[in-house]
Design an enzyme around this catalytic site. Structure first.
Site, PDB file in Angstrom:
ATOM      1  N   ASN A 128       0.801  -1.229   0.000  1.00  0.00           N
ATOM      2  CA  ASN A 128       0.000   0.000   0.000  1.00  0.00           C
ATOM      3  C   ASN A 128       0.836   1.283   0.000  1.00  0.00           C
ATOM      4  O   ASN A 128       0.540   2.229  -0.722  1.00  0.00           O
ATOM      5  CB  ASN A 128      -1.013  -0.011   1.149  1.00  0.00           C
ATOM      6  N   LYS A 177      11.994  -7.767   2.065  1.00  0.00           N
ATOM      7  CA  LYS A 177      11.121  -8.392   1.078  1.00  0.00           C
ATOM      8  C   LYS A 177       9.868  -7.540   0.866  1.00  0.00           C
ATOM      9  O   LYS A 177       8.993  -7.496   1.714  1.00  0.00           O
ATOM     10  CB  LYS A 177      10.690  -9.797   1.523  1.00  0.00           C
ATOM     11  N   GLY A 199       1.853  -5.674   7.713  1.00  0.00           N
ATOM     12  CA  GLY A 199       0.929  -6.425   6.862  1.00  0.00           C
ATOM     13  C   GLY A 199      -0.350  -6.734   7.623  1.00  0.00           C
ATOM     14  O   GLY A 199      -0.679  -6.048   8.599  1.00  0.00           O
ATOM     15  N   GLY A 200      -1.054  -7.770   7.197  1.00  0.00           N
ATOM     16  CA  GLY A 200      -2.330  -8.119   7.814  1.00  0.00           C
ATOM     17  C   GLY A 200      -2.157  -8.922   9.115  1.00  0.00           C
ATOM     18  O   GLY A 200      -1.090  -9.495   9.367  1.00  0.00           O
ATOM     19  N   ILE A 201      -3.234  -8.980   9.928  1.00  0.00           N
ATOM     20  CA  ILE A 201      -3.184  -9.650  11.238  1.00  0.00           C
ATOM     21  C   ILE A 201      -2.849 -11.141  11.105  1.00  0.00           C
ATOM     22  O   ILE A 201      -2.011 -11.677  11.831  1.00  0.00           O
ATOM     23  CB  ILE A 201      -4.528  -9.496  11.990  1.00  0.00           C
ATOM     24  N   GLU A 202      -3.512 -11.785  10.141  1.00  0.00           N
ATOM     25  CA  GLU A 202      -3.316 -13.239  10.004  1.00  0.00           C
ATOM     26  C   GLU A 202      -1.842 -13.575   9.703  1.00  0.00           C
ATOM     27  O   GLU A 202      -1.253 -14.455  10.328  1.00  0.00           O
ATOM     28  CB  GLU A 202      -4.179 -13.728   8.850  1.00  0.00           C
ATOM     29  N   THR A 203      -1.267 -12.820   8.756  1.00  0.00           N
ATOM     30  CA  THR A 203       0.149 -13.063   8.436  1.00  0.00           C
ATOM     31  C   THR A 203       1.014 -12.709   9.642  1.00  0.00           C
ATOM     32  O   THR A 203       1.993 -13.400   9.939  1.00  0.00           O
ATOM     33  CB  THR A 203       0.596 -12.230   7.209  1.00  0.00           C
ATOM     34  N   GLY A 204       0.651 -11.639  10.341  1.00  0.00           N
ATOM     35  CA  GLY A 204       1.411 -11.217  11.521  1.00  0.00           C
ATOM     36  C   GLY A 204       1.445 -12.310  12.590  1.00  0.00           C
ATOM     37  O   GLY A 204       2.490 -12.547  13.216  1.00  0.00           O
ATOM     38  N   GLU A 214       3.408  -4.429  12.719  1.00  0.00           N
ATOM     39  CA  GLU A 214       2.417  -3.374  12.465  1.00  0.00           C
ATOM     40  C   GLU A 214       1.336  -4.007  11.601  1.00  0.00           C
ATOM     41  O   GLU A 214       1.575  -4.332  10.445  1.00  0.00           O
ATOM     42  CB  GLU A 214       3.095  -2.192  11.772  1.00  0.00           C
ATOM     43  N   CYS A 272      -2.986   2.006   6.513  1.00  0.00           N
ATOM     44  CA  CYS A 272      -3.290   1.452   7.845  1.00  0.00           C
ATOM     45  C   CYS A 272      -3.929   2.492   8.752  1.00  0.00           C
ATOM     46  O   CYS A 272      -4.813   2.173   9.540  1.00  0.00           O
ATOM     47  CB  CYS A 272      -2.042   0.841   8.477  1.00  0.00           C
ATOM     48  N   GLU A 316     -11.127  -4.065   9.651  1.00  0.00           N
ATOM     49  CA  GLU A 316     -10.848  -2.840   8.898  1.00  0.00           C
ATOM     50  C   GLU A 316     -11.309  -3.010   7.450  1.00  0.00           C
ATOM     51  O   GLU A 316     -11.207  -4.091   6.876  1.00  0.00           O
ATOM     52  CB  GLU A 316      -9.351  -2.507   8.934  1.00  0.00           C
ATOM     53  N   GLU A 371       8.199   2.245  15.281  1.00  0.00           N
ATOM     54  CA  GLU A 371       9.169   2.650  14.268  1.00  0.00           C
ATOM     55  C   GLU A 371       9.336   4.164  14.383  1.00  0.00           C
ATOM     56  O   GLU A 371       8.460   4.865  14.879  1.00  0.00           O
ATOM     57  CB  GLU A 371       8.651   2.289  12.867  1.00  0.00           C
TER      58      GLU A 371
HETATM   59  O1  TXE Z   1      -1.161  -8.660   3.380  1.00  0.00           O
HETATM   60  P1  TXE Z   1      -0.157  -9.799   3.842  1.00  0.00           P
HETATM   61  P2  TXE Z   1      -1.792  -8.434   1.947  1.00  0.00           P
HETATM   62  C1  TXE Z   1      -4.332  -5.823   5.462  1.00  0.00           C
HETATM   63  C2  TXE Z   1      -5.456  -5.335   4.603  1.00  0.00           C
HETATM   64  C3  TXE Z   1      -5.336  -6.185   3.379  1.00  0.00           C
HETATM   65  C4  TXE Z   1      -4.889  -7.499   3.980  1.00  0.00           C
HETATM   66  C5  TXE Z   1      -4.164  -8.412   3.034  1.00  0.00           C
HETATM   67  O2  TXE Z   1      -6.669  -5.566   5.248  1.00  0.00           O
HETATM   68  O3  TXE Z   1      -6.525  -6.318   2.660  1.00  0.00           O
HETATM   69  O4  TXE Z   1      -4.038  -7.126   5.045  1.00  0.00           O
HETATM   70  O5  TXE Z   1      -3.114  -7.693   2.374  1.00  0.00           O
HETATM   71  C6  TXE Z   1       4.255 -11.103   3.156  1.00  0.00           C
HETATM   72  N1  TXE Z   1       5.769 -15.398   5.565  1.00  0.00           N
HETATM   73  N2  TXE Z   1      -3.171  -4.981   5.321  1.00  0.00           N
HETATM   74  O6  TXE Z   1      -2.187  -9.665   1.250  1.00  0.00           O
HETATM   75  O7  TXE Z   1      -0.519 -11.094   3.222  1.00  0.00           O
HETATM   76  C7  TXE Z   1       3.681 -10.651   1.840  1.00  0.00           C
HETATM   77  O8  TXE Z   1       4.386 -11.236   0.752  1.00  0.00           O
HETATM   78  C8  TXE Z   1       6.398 -14.214   5.425  1.00  0.00           C
HETATM   79  C9  TXE Z   1      -2.933  -4.033   6.351  1.00  0.00           C
HETATM   80  O9  TXE Z   1      -0.842  -7.563   1.231  1.00  0.00           O
HETATM   81  O10 TXE Z   1      -0.090  -9.692   5.320  1.00  0.00           O
HETATM   82  C10 TXE Z   1       3.838  -9.154   1.951  1.00  0.00           C
HETATM   83  O11 TXE Z   1       5.179  -8.784   1.633  1.00  0.00           O
HETATM   84  N3  TXE Z   1       5.855 -13.167   4.775  1.00  0.00           N
HETATM   85  C11 TXE Z   1      -1.531  -3.538   6.293  1.00  0.00           C
HETATM   86  C12 TXE Z   1       3.545  -8.895   3.429  1.00  0.00           C
HETATM   87  O12 TXE Z   1       3.749 -10.156   4.084  1.00  0.00           O
HETATM   88  C13 TXE Z   1       4.641 -13.300   4.252  1.00  0.00           C
HETATM   89  C14 TXE Z   1      -1.040  -3.206   4.947  1.00  0.00           C
HETATM   90  C15 TXE Z   1       2.118  -8.433   3.719  1.00  0.00           C
HETATM   91  O13 TXE Z   1       1.218  -9.353   3.158  1.00  0.00           O
HETATM   92  C16 TXE Z   1       3.921 -14.513   4.369  1.00  0.00           C
HETATM   93  C17 TXE Z   1      -1.342  -4.238   4.012  1.00  0.00           C
HETATM   94  C18 TXE Z   1       4.541 -15.585   5.055  1.00  0.00           C
HETATM   95  N4  TXE Z   1       3.946 -16.776   5.205  1.00  0.00           N
HETATM   96  C19 TXE Z   1      -2.399  -5.054   4.213  1.00  0.00           C
HETATM   97  N5  TXE Z   1       2.737 -14.357   3.753  1.00  0.00           N
HETATM   98  C20 TXE Z   1      -1.308  -2.390   7.175  1.00  0.00           C
HETATM   99  N6  TXE Z   1      -0.624  -2.651   8.269  1.00  0.00           N
HETATM  100  O14 TXE Z   1      -1.686  -1.282   6.879  1.00  0.00           O
HETATM  101  C21 TXE Z   1       2.702 -13.101   3.253  1.00  0.00           C
HETATM  102  N7  TXE Z   1       3.855 -12.459   3.546  1.00  0.00           N
END
Ligand code: TXE
Length: 474
Positions: A147, A170, A223-228, A245, A279, A378, A455
């Site tokens: 984003n 990355k 990134g997103g909560i699930e990935t976090g 974050e 965000c 969100e 940060e």
């Molecule tokens: O996020 P992901 P995405 C939210 C927002 C959005 C949703 C999905 O709601 O619609 O998240 O967005 C990397 N191991 N935010 O798909 O998947 C991935 O390659 C290591 C809020 O973009 O969380 C990318 O570089 N890394 C947010 C990064 O994680 C992994 C901003 C984010 O991807 C991984 C963006 C793994 N297993 C989206 N899987 C904000 N904080 O504002 C994915 N990635």
């Protein structure tokens, strides 16, 4: 575009490449190497080698490279902004804002160089004396979303490198090219090989090996909560430091002493910036009863005139969404609001968009019920849900009713109302009569499920260095 590893620019070991899509027309905007585990291993090794030399440079020398990089970024801002717009979608004006914001971040870190290595000594009569040093962590990893890729990359590069660490970064596969271009500018500014390594690839192939790598000391993830949650689980296995974050569901509280027309204009501009994919975008607009009706009437009128279009067209106020998945999630969220009984008003002048672009006209939702799902999740797009509040206490209660806690704003001329809200709102950053402002001088990060760690500000010193004590017996 090539990856950046020790030998400065290189292809992925597999030789495979990934096409980057222009969200305005669905056509290829470029291609980047498809990175995988072997590339991550190579980059971590290069970063480890470079660390030995980089970490012992005087911080002022590191600072010089950031001054130089910032100057070049400013000089080449139009070129970099165009790359960003063609892969991310945002209007060129906003892309240039972001690029210049990254230059300002590098200038902040260059200026902070003298603070980094300041340890202290202590005289301890029974033990001799102690020397407490601040040492960099080693090889760090950063994972960023699509984003605001250039700005978020600058936060992580600036903090990690000025403190003497080296970095493997990355970017998201949905917007990696402008970040690579910034890396290339840094190389031209004198950054030694291996200090910053950029691996392009998807989360599973390139992200997972980075977060699991035993030689990486810290991960900073946005990134997103699930990935976090996944990143937190994996990094725990190798006891890495972690900054997360994970987005926000920011409330914007508008009190009835404010001018409704002015506030409608502010809410619209803030929420449609980057097509709402930020965000800290004001995702829930909470308006006190006294001006609710006039505010929404003004907003509805303003919304009709919003021009949505290709970001390279100077007439576009808002560009397309970044990808099909985010558009689907916004559509689903609006359907949920409709099912909950909210009134959905479509804005935007244009109806005819290029078939393969990810366009989405902005939406106003009035009559949003207090228990709507929007408080739980969100909406990452140009949707303005307006929630009615009886008074300030009611507004604060609604604002805090969410798992997120990134930012929050209160808009009023009443200083005691502003103070009360600032104390009561649950968020990492509270804005009074502004929103979404993140100067690098202040720490940024969330509470609750928005993550942890900060940060920027002075927080970067603790985040990227650790203390080492040497106790000397006289
Ligand atoms: O996020 P992901 P995405 C939210 C927002 C959005 C949703 C999905 O709601 O619609 O998240 O967005 C990397 N191991 N935010 O798909 O998947 C991935 O390659 C290591 C809020 O973009 O969380 C990318 O570089 N890394 C947010 C990064 O994680 C992994 C901003 C984010 O991807 C991984 C963006 C793994 N297993 C989206 N899987 C904000 N904080 O504002 C994915 N990635």
């Amino acid at each position: 575009m090539q990856m950046m590893i020790a030998d400065q620019f290189t292809e992925s070991i597999s030789g495979e490449r990934t096409r980057i899509i222009n969200p305005a027309d669905g056509k290829p905007a470029g291609e980047v190497p498809k990175g995988g585990k072997e590339d991550v291993d190579r980059a971590v090794m290069a970063a480890g080698d470079a660390f030995r030399r980089w970490s012992v440079l005087p911080t002022s020398r590191r600072g010089m490279i950031f001054w130089q990089s910032a100057a070049l970024i400013r000089r080449e801002a139009d070129r970099l902004a165009l790359i960003l717009t063609t892969e991310q979608g945002k209007p060129l004006r906003e892309a240039k804002d972001e690029v210049l914001g990254a230059a300002a971040v590098f200038e902040y870190y260059a200026g902070s160089a003298s603070l980094v290595s300041a340890g202290y000594t202590d005289r301890l009569p029974r033990y001799g004396y102690g020397i407490i040093q601040r040492r960099p962590l080693g090889v760090c990893g950063a994972i960023i979303p699509w984003n605001m890729p250039v700005l978020i990359a600058a936060w992580k590069i600036g903090a990690a490198l000025i403190t003497g660490n080296t970095l493997v970064l990355k970017p998201s596969i949905n917007a990696p090219m402008a970040v690579l271009a910034v890396g290339e500018v840094m190389i031209r500014s004198g950054l030694p090989p291996g200090v910053l390594n950029i691996i392009t690839g998807n989360g599973r192939d390139a992200g997972d090996p980075l977060i699991a790598h035993p030689d990486v000391r810290k991960i900073s993830f946005t990134g997103g909560i699930e990935t976090g949650e996944h990143v937190a689980r994996v990094t725990a296995r190798t006891i890495k430091r972690l900054t997360l974050e994970l987005g926000g569901n920011d409330p914007m509280i508008i009190c009835s002493d404010m001018d409704p027309a002015m506030m409608a204009d502010a809410a619209l501009r803030l929420r449609l910036y980057n097509a709402g994919q930020i965000c800290t975008s004001p995702k829930r607009i909470i308006v006190e009863e006294g001006i609710y009706d006039t505010f929404t009437t003004h907003l509805e009128r303003l919304l009709r005139d919003v021009t949505v279009g290709d970001g390279t067209d100077p007439g576009s106020m808002m560009g397309p969404l970044n990808n099909a998945e985010v558009r689907r999630s916004v559509e689903d969220a609006v359907q949920t609001l409709r099912d909950e009984g909210a009134t959905i008003i479509r804005g935007g002048k244009n109806e005819e968009f290029p078939k393969n672009g990810f366009f989405y006209n902005p939406v106003l939702c009035t009559g949003v019920p207090e228990d709507s799902r929007i408080h739980a999740e969100e909406i990452f797009g140009p949707v303005l849900p307006i929630i009615r509040a009886d008074d300030l206490d009611d507004a604060i209660g609604i604002a805090n009713d969410t798992q997120y806690g990134l930012g929050a704003s209160i808009w009023t001329r009443d200083i005691s109302a502003a103070e009360r809200a600032s104390e009561a709102l649950e968020a990492g950053i509270i804005w009074v009569n502004q929103h979404m402002k993140l100067p690098p001088e202040v720490p940024f990060g969330g509470i609750k499920k928005s993550g942890f760690g900060r940060e920027n500000g002075l927080a970067f010193i603790d985040a990227y260095t650790e203390e080492k004590t040497i106790l000397i017996n006289r």
